[in-house]
Write an enzyme that holds these catalytic residues in place. Structure first.
Site, PDB file in Angstrom:
ATOM      1  N   THR A 194      14.743  -3.914 -11.551  1.00 47.70           N
ATOM      2  CA  THR A 194      14.402  -5.315 -11.807  1.00 47.70           C
ATOM      3  C   THR A 194      15.402  -6.244 -11.131  1.00 47.70           C
ATOM      4  O   THR A 194      16.528  -5.865 -10.838  1.00 47.70           O
ATOM      5  CB  THR A 194      14.376  -5.591 -13.329  1.00 47.70           C
ATOM      6  OG1 THR A 194      14.085  -6.964 -13.559  1.00 47.70           O
ATOM      7  CG2 THR A 194      15.707  -5.248 -13.978  1.00 47.70           C
ATOM      8  N   GLY A 195      14.978  -7.459 -10.907  1.00 43.24           N
ATOM      9  CA  GLY A 195      15.853  -8.481 -10.347  1.00 43.24           C
ATOM     10  C   GLY A 195      16.564  -9.285 -11.409  1.00 43.24           C
ATOM     11  O   GLY A 195      17.390 -10.146 -11.101  1.00 43.24           O
ATOM     12  N   ASP A 196      16.270  -9.027 -12.698  1.00 42.40           N
ATOM     13  CA  ASP A 196      16.890  -9.789 -13.792  1.00 42.40           C
ATOM     14  C   ASP A 196      18.368  -9.459 -13.930  1.00 42.40           C
ATOM     15  O   ASP A 196      18.855  -8.439 -13.455  1.00 42.40           O
ATOM     16  CB  ASP A 196      16.174  -9.484 -15.108  1.00 42.40           C
ATOM     17  CG  ASP A 196      15.009 -10.427 -15.336  1.00 42.40           C
ATOM     18  OD1 ASP A 196      14.908 -11.419 -14.600  1.00 42.40           O
ATOM     19  OD2 ASP A 196      14.199 -10.162 -16.231  1.00 42.40           O
ATOM     20  N   LYS A 216      18.297 -25.602  -9.706  1.00 43.83           N
ATOM     21  CA  LYS A 216      18.209 -24.610 -10.784  1.00 43.83           C
ATOM     22  C   LYS A 216      18.175 -23.231 -10.137  1.00 43.83           C
ATOM     23  O   LYS A 216      17.722 -23.068  -8.995  1.00 43.83           O
ATOM     24  CB  LYS A 216      16.954 -24.825 -11.632  1.00 43.83           C
ATOM     25  CG  LYS A 216      15.638 -24.544 -10.912  1.00 43.83           C
ATOM     26  CD  LYS A 216      14.447 -24.755 -11.826  1.00 43.83           C
ATOM     27  CE  LYS A 216      13.143 -24.489 -11.072  1.00 43.83           C
ATOM     28  NZ  LYS A 216      11.963 -24.776 -11.865  1.00 43.83           N
ATOM     29  N   ASP A 243       7.527  -5.980  -5.174  1.00 41.38           N
ATOM     30  CA  ASP A 243       7.407  -4.554  -5.487  1.00 41.38           C
ATOM     31  C   ASP A 243       6.671  -3.778  -4.397  1.00 41.38           C
ATOM     32  O   ASP A 243       6.560  -2.556  -4.482  1.00 41.38           O
ATOM     33  CB  ASP A 243       6.669  -4.361  -6.818  1.00 41.38           C
ATOM     34  CG  ASP A 243       7.352  -5.072  -7.973  1.00 41.38           C
ATOM     35  OD1 ASP A 243       8.581  -4.966  -8.072  1.00 41.38           O
ATOM     36  OD2 ASP A 243       6.657  -5.747  -8.755  1.00 41.38           O
ATOM     37  N   ASP A 291       8.847  -1.800 -12.181  1.00 45.26           N
ATOM     38  CA  ASP A 291       9.362  -3.158 -12.264  1.00 45.26           C
ATOM     39  C   ASP A 291       9.378  -3.566 -13.743  1.00 45.26           C
ATOM     40  O   ASP A 291       8.748  -2.903 -14.581  1.00 45.26           O
ATOM     41  CB  ASP A 291       8.447  -4.072 -11.444  1.00 45.26           C
ATOM     42  CG  ASP A 291       8.869  -5.526 -11.509  1.00 45.26           C
ATOM     43  OD1 ASP A 291      10.077  -5.786 -11.484  1.00 45.26           O
ATOM     44  OD2 ASP A 291       7.985  -6.393 -11.598  1.00 45.26           O
ATOM     45  N   THR A 317       9.412  -7.371 -15.052  1.00 47.55           N
ATOM     46  CA  THR A 317       8.635  -8.580 -15.310  1.00 47.55           C
ATOM     47  C   THR A 317       7.200  -8.420 -14.813  1.00 47.55           C
ATOM     48  O   THR A 317       6.972  -8.156 -13.638  1.00 47.55           O
ATOM     49  CB  THR A 317       9.281  -9.790 -14.615  1.00 47.55           C
ATOM     50  OG1 THR A 317      10.638  -9.888 -15.048  1.00 47.55           O
ATOM     51  CG2 THR A 317       8.538 -11.071 -14.958  1.00 47.55           C
ATOM     52  N   ASP A 322       3.938  -5.311 -10.057  1.00 47.87           N
ATOM     53  CA  ASP A 322       2.848  -6.289 -10.039  1.00 47.87           C
ATOM     54  C   ASP A 322       3.031  -7.394  -9.011  1.00 47.87           C
ATOM     55  O   ASP A 322       2.120  -8.186  -8.789  1.00 47.87           O
ATOM     56  CB  ASP A 322       2.702  -6.938 -11.424  1.00 47.87           C
ATOM     57  CG  ASP A 322       3.845  -7.901 -11.728  1.00 47.87           C
ATOM     58  OD1 ASP A 322       4.998  -7.556 -11.411  1.00 47.87           O
ATOM     59  OD2 ASP A 322       3.585  -8.990 -12.260  1.00 47.87           O
ATOM     60  N   LYS A 369      15.051  -1.789  -3.932  1.00 45.13           N
ATOM     61  CA  LYS A 369      14.120  -0.978  -4.730  1.00 45.13           C
ATOM     62  C   LYS A 369      13.561   0.166  -3.894  1.00 45.13           C
ATOM     63  O   LYS A 369      13.494   1.321  -4.341  1.00 45.13           O
ATOM     64  CB  LYS A 369      12.975  -1.847  -5.266  1.00 45.13           C
ATOM     65  CG  LYS A 369      13.384  -2.893  -6.290  1.00 45.13           C
ATOM     66  CD  LYS A 369      12.157  -3.631  -6.813  1.00 45.13           C
ATOM     67  CE  LYS A 369      12.529  -4.661  -7.879  1.00 45.13           C
ATOM     68  NZ  LYS A 369      11.353  -5.320  -8.463  1.00 45.13           N
TER      69      LYS A 369
END
Length: 1158
Positions: free
Chosen positions: A686-688, A575, A805, A415, A417, A801, A780
């Protein structure tokens, strides 16, 4: 029929058969305080009691259940069959020879498992017997936790844990709210707010609660901690009031009450139906490659055993074809033997040979491997190099079954982040109304402005900036607390006003960073008072009424709040990720904000977009009605809410975007480079968003600046995806000289895995590094599984973390959790846990390397020594006409694996260090020498097997030829017999296999010396006592005085020395020749280690207390030539810590390399 089914025992049996499951419907109805309806047809539902049962056994089922589980192992079951055969037919060896080792292994394992289960019983009894208070008959009744029933109203005081899953009825606060911490469930230490419905929140006393008439309808128990669907119907003044219930109304068992004197709640899920208990579900069992190799070797040796037994039986009958050997003059057959069935006699002889050779299967291998894994796992926790001082966290081992798998990893899926980064967010930039700003000295500075701004509070904001930061300070789930002045127990309290010492608590570091930034800009969130959110805008107090919260979910990728402004306007603030905000935006500086978001992402910042919408009175009434209907629905609530949320969060006006920095963890780049040199491919999942993920990959060294970055992103159809994959494959083939990196997004990945999996895999395997962005948690896991089940079957490792995950951690062969700031779900579901990503290099390159070398040698050595043990028995049958006469005494047969040869290999498998740890870390390429199960492949297996056969032939024929010609070797002229010959072979064998283990040992501790020489000494001492005394409990004693006579013969000593030297000399010569002609990288490193000053004292990095025989001389010589550096002799205590990993002080000399040596 119904009458007899009402009987408790019969009902239980009926349920176990699946004929009468306890829960018939998808929902359960709970009558508060168990006030069941008096009129009408009511069928009570059956619920579990509140006992927690984590134990596996009971007093009644321990023996049968444990035996059943143990005999499922092929080796244990095999030896049970052999033992039964020895009992049923006349066999050459006593049943004790098989029964005693089997009993020892079964007993040791049963004691270990029984003790562990007793501890679980003890813990269960403490939990189930804890005192609780329940509202019954108009008063508080003290009872035990196990006596709570569904429907009981339970009182919980401050700092107590909830004894069951409770729906909150009231608290000591007027609004019925309370705060809890769920650290024991998911590791999140932030305070979570839970609410009671207004109709029950006012019932703050036992007397008032006694008048409550209410019914709760909710879903049946499920393991998801964050999902609860229900509704409560409260009867007030002959009117039924229906209120929705969600996760914010449910207090989970195991959570702890904070900041409230007491609460009252009604139990809805009890005992093993509580969400905490449902999450006890054990993970799927992972099996290491070594265990699979062991089972394969066992099968091969079983075939060898059957071959030897069948061959011996055939040769026996071939020999007995001659009449003089079929019935010699000294052994006439009885009439019964002459008339017995030849087929039964053949089977009986076959079974007898099977029993005679059965020790070629090492029964003690399993128990030794279990002990090695269990004891060896402590070294990871003791290693101070894996200790993180700031967080006071050591490495953690959740399962010891996969230690050696750490040395076989080929793919690492990580991962981003919180794993590669610190997950400590700092607000850096924002875009408001198409203008980019930076934060300088706590002030908002437009891009390009170079005027020096003094420190101090912001004094003015434009209308757009003010609205933007109001949205930031209102659209969140942050709680605000400050230090308590009146000295409460907790030392802090939740603030409803403004505090100079206020501190924000948030479940997400992003939210906390944004709210803190808004405060610095002059728009400060001051706290909540019931449903009122208070903010200060440039010192001016404003109150907004919170009407609705539209919670974040992974599908929408956004969260919203609907508030009522002081002027009475209904406003939606939202947001989320730009991919979820931009498509729903109808106005605002969309294009300029998009450019700014891409710019933020290219700098590695995490981005969020902010938007809002104003509702008319009619629109709000319609929205409020739809939300109420969706939230009170018991069926398909999530789908209905998703539809309503989608209706609300559209036609937005874009306010701007934020850029938050998450800095890299220490030594991430060096760690990734080490793994790459070691031959391990690193994939980042990653999800970014795309740009952010690429920027971080470049920063951490996952992507090199010189690497050709290929992209498979924003694919819309299967055809486009397939064409893009083919283009990428051609580019890789054309530019095969340079390294390639691949970037894939979640949408394109779904298309690629649908119909083009093979082509996608080819492209991925051709790339040095792969980055998957915008990934959902299940995606993932799919990626990990894709590599895991590929034809090469590589060993995979996943590290993360957060809760997102967990799926990939459980899917990978080895799962590692980072003890980060996103809870402990990843740690709880992992096989190993470490505090920082940088510790991964030592965990794999040192600990993984050692564990694999140790257990690989242990397994091969066990088979080797058993081949040495049983092959002379087979050869002896050629000399005794296959009469099934045993070569060894029964006691020797029994104790060979248990006492005489077990300890040296066990100690070796715990402490062996064939290369210095410092060398393993500075030369990661050495990891390649053991990859792909190199030491447990077919070639090493054949080597050890043929070595065992070769040594066995030397034992047997060496002893035979040295003693066979002249058996009168005693001083009194007495001849040696078959027991003396067998004892000579056994003595040579014990010494040789023990010395073979000594030759394999590179790292000697006092314990190695003790068990190596002690095992040989113990054999001699035991044999002298066993054969030198007449034991009254033995009905025959064939070995009486045999060993003493053997040792009194000089010729026997000569034979022992010659045979042992012959066996070991050939082995030593082979090792020397191969080291000089075909040295491996590891063997070259051992030579370099010797020449570079890393001596036997230095090689104790982790486990001090180890020495070799050369230490005194070496130490003297080093001091004479001035090479001894005091730092290299740093030592820790010599207590128990002398066997654990201590901090190692190593100082490089001027001529030693500092860079990674490939």
């Amino acid at each position: 029929m119904d009458s007899w089914r009402d009987c408790g025992l019969v009902r239980w049996v009926w349920q176990q058969l699946g004929c009468d499951p306890p829960n018939h419907s998808e929902t359960r109805t709970v009558y508060v305080a168990n006030r069941f309806p008096q009129h009408g047809h009511y069928v009570p539902q059956k619920f579990a009691d509140n006992r927690i049962i984590s134990s596996k056994y009971t007093v009644l089922n321990f023996v049968p259940k444990n035996l059943f589980e143990q005999f499922r192992r092929i080796a244990n079951f095999y030896f049970l069959i052999i033992f039964l055969v020895q009992l049923m037919i006349d066999t050459p060896t006593s049943p004790v020879t098989s029964g005693l080792p089997l009993f020892f292994v079964i007993t040791v394992t049963a004691i270990k498992q029984g003790y562990e289960d007793w501890l679980r019983h003890k813990a269960d009894n403490e939990v189930n017997g804890a005192p609780v208070y329940v509202v019954r008959s108009g008063g508080l009744v003290k009872t035990r936790s196990k006596n709570i029933r569904v429907g009981d109203i339970v009182r919980v005081a401050k700092d107590e844990t909830f004894p069951a899953d409770l729906v909150l009825l009231s608290s000591d606060r007027v609004n019925g709210s309370c705060h809890v911490t769920t650290a024991s469930l998911d590791g999140e230490t932030n305070l979570k707010t839970h609410l009671a419905v207004p109709e029950t929140a006012v019932l703050q006393s036992v007397a008032n609660l006694d008048t409550l008439i209410a019914v709760i309808e909710c879903q049946q128990p499920e393991a998801d901690l964050y999902r609860f669907v229900g509704r409560i119907t409260v009867r007030q003044h002959s009117e039924d009031i229906v209120r929705p219930l969600g996760p914010e109304n449910l207090l989970l068992r195991g959570a702890r009450l904070k900041n409230a004197k007491e609460i009252f709640g009604v139990a809805v899920y009890t005992g093993m139906e509580a969400k905490m208990a449902l999450n006890y579900k054990s993970k799927s069992q992972k099996r290491s490659a070594v265990e699979k190799s062991m089972n394969t070797f066992l099968l091969v040796y079983l075939i060898i055993l059957l071959f030897e037994a069948i061959l011996s039986t055939i040769l026996k009958y071939a020999w007995q074809a001659e009449e003089k050997w079929d019935e010699p003059w000294y052994n006439h057959k009885t009439e019964q033997e002459r008339n017995s069935s030849k087929i039964l006699k053949f089977i009986s002889d076959f079974l007898a040979f099977l029993v005679l050779y059965n020790f070629i299967i090492p029964i003690s291998l399993y128990v030794t491997v279990e002990m090695q894994k269990f004891l060896g796992s402590f070294f990871i926790g003791w290693d101070l190099d894996l200790y993180h001082e700031e967080s006071n966290q050591r490495a953690q081992v959740n399962t010891s079954d996969l230690n050696e798998e750490l040395g076989q990893v080929e793919y690492v899926f990580t991962d981003k982040t919180g794993t590669l980064t610190e997950n400590e967010m700092q607000f850096r930039e924002c875009s408001v109304n198409g203008i980019k700003y930076q934060e300088i000295n706590g002030k908002l500075v437009p891009e390009g402005v170079t005027v020096d701004f003094p420190d101090g509070p912001t004094t003015s904001l434009s209308m757009e900036e003010e609205l933007f930061f109001k949205a930031v300070s209102l659209c969140h789930t942050v709680q605000i607390c400050h230090d308590q002045v009146d000295g409460s127990v907790d030392g802090f309290q939740c603030s409803n006003g403004i505090s100079q010492q206020q501190e924000y608590y948030a479940s997400s570091p992003d939210e906390k960073a944004l709210v803190e930034a808004s405060r610095r800009m002059g728009v400060a969130f001051s706290g909540t008072n019931g449903d009122i959110m208070e903010i200060r805008t440039l010192g001016k107090h404003e109150s907004f009424k919170l009407l609705h919260v539209l919670e974040f979910d992974a599908n929408r990728r956004r969260m919203s709040v609907i508030v009522q402004s002081p002027s009475g306007d209904k406003i939606l603030f939202t947001k989320g990720a730009e991919s979820s905000i931009f498509p729903n935006t109808k106005s605002g500086e969309l294009e300029r904000t998009r450019v700014h978001v891409d710019d933020f992402a290219s700098k590695g910042l995490r981005t969020l977009c902010i938007a809002y919408r104003r509702f008319t009175a009619e629109e709000y009434l319609e929205i409020d009605r739809r939300l109420h209907e969706a939230r009170t629905a018991l069926q398909q609530r999530e789908d209905r809410l998703a539809d309503v949320f989608d209706l609300i969060e559209r036609d937005l006006e874009l306010l701007g975007a934020t850029g938050v920095e998450d800095k890299l963890q220490e030594k991430v780049q060096e760690t990734i480079e080490c793994l790459r040199v070691a031959g391990i491919k690193v994939w980042v999942l990653t999800g970014d968003k795309h740009e952010t993920a690429v920027s971080v990959s470049l920063a951490c060294g996952h992507f090199h600046r010189t690497m050709n970055i290929l992209e498979l992103v924003q694919q819309k159809s299967d055809r486009d995806c397939a064409e893009q994959l083919r283009q990428l494959a051609r580019r890789i083939q054309d530019d095969h000289i340079i390294q390639h990196g691949l970037v894939v997004d979640g949408a394109s990945l779904s298309l690629a895995l649908r119909e083009h999996e093979k082509l996608f895999m080819e492209v991925c395997k051709s790339c040095s590094a792969v980055l998957c962005c915008r990934m959902a948690p299940l995606q993932k896991a799919k990626v990990v599984r894709l590599i895991k089940i590929s034809p090469e079957k590589p060993i995979t490792l996943a590290i993360g973390d957060g809760a997102n995950d967990v799926s990939m951690i459980q899917e990978a062969h080895v799962g590692i959790g980072i003890m980060g700031k996103e809870g402990r779900q990843a740690v709880r579901n992992s096989d190993y846990a470490i505090a920082r990503f940088k510790f991964l290099s030592k965990l794999l390159l040192v600990h993984g390397h050692y564990y694999y070398i140790r257990i690989a040698t242990l397994v091969q050595y066990f088979f080797y020594k058993n081949v040495c043990f049983i092959t002379p028995q087979f050869l002896y049958q050629f000399l005794c006409l296959f009469s099934q006469q045993t070569l060894y005494d029964s006691v020797y047969l029994t104790l060979y694996n248990i006492c005489f040869t077990s300890l040296p290999v066990l100690v070796y498998s715990l402490f062996e260090q064939h290369v210095h740890p410092h060398v393993l870390q500075t030369k990661p390429a050495l990891y390649r020498d053991i990859s792909k199960n190199a030491l447990l492949g077919f070639k090493p297996f054949l080597y050890w097997t043929f070595l065992g056969f070769g040594h066995a032939f030397v034992f047997f024929f060496g002893s035979y030829f040295l003693m066979g010609e002249d058996t009168s070797l005693l001083g009194n002229g007495q001849m040696f017999g078959n027991w003396t010959f067998g004892t000579l072979v056994f003595t040579v064998m014990v010494i040789t296999v023990t010395m073979k283990m000594a030759l394999e040992t590179h790292f000697w501790t006092w314990l190695n010396h003790f068990v190596t020489w002690g095992s040989i000494a113990f054999y001699f001492i035991f044999s002298l006592f066993y054969g030198g005394i007449i034991w009254p409990f033995l009905h025959t004693q064939d070995m009486y005085f045999v060993f003493v006579q053997l040792l009194s013969s000089g010729s026997a000593w000569f034979a022992i020395i010659i045979v042992v030297i012959t066996c070991l000399f050939l082995d030593v010569m082979k090792k020397v020749a191969y080291r000089h002609l075909y040295p491996t990288s590891t063997e070259k490193a051992q030579l370099t280690e010797t020449g570079s000053g890393i001596n036997c004292l230095d090689s104790m990095c982790c486990y001090t207390g180890g020495e070799t025989a050369c230490v005194p001389i070496r130490r003297l010589l080093e001091r004479m030539i001035g090479r001894c550096n005091p730092a290299r002799f740093s030592r820790c205590g010599t207590s128990l810590n002398s066997l654990c990993c201590q901090r190692f002080s190593y100082k490089l000399e001027n001529d030693e390399p500092t860079a990674l040596d490939e």
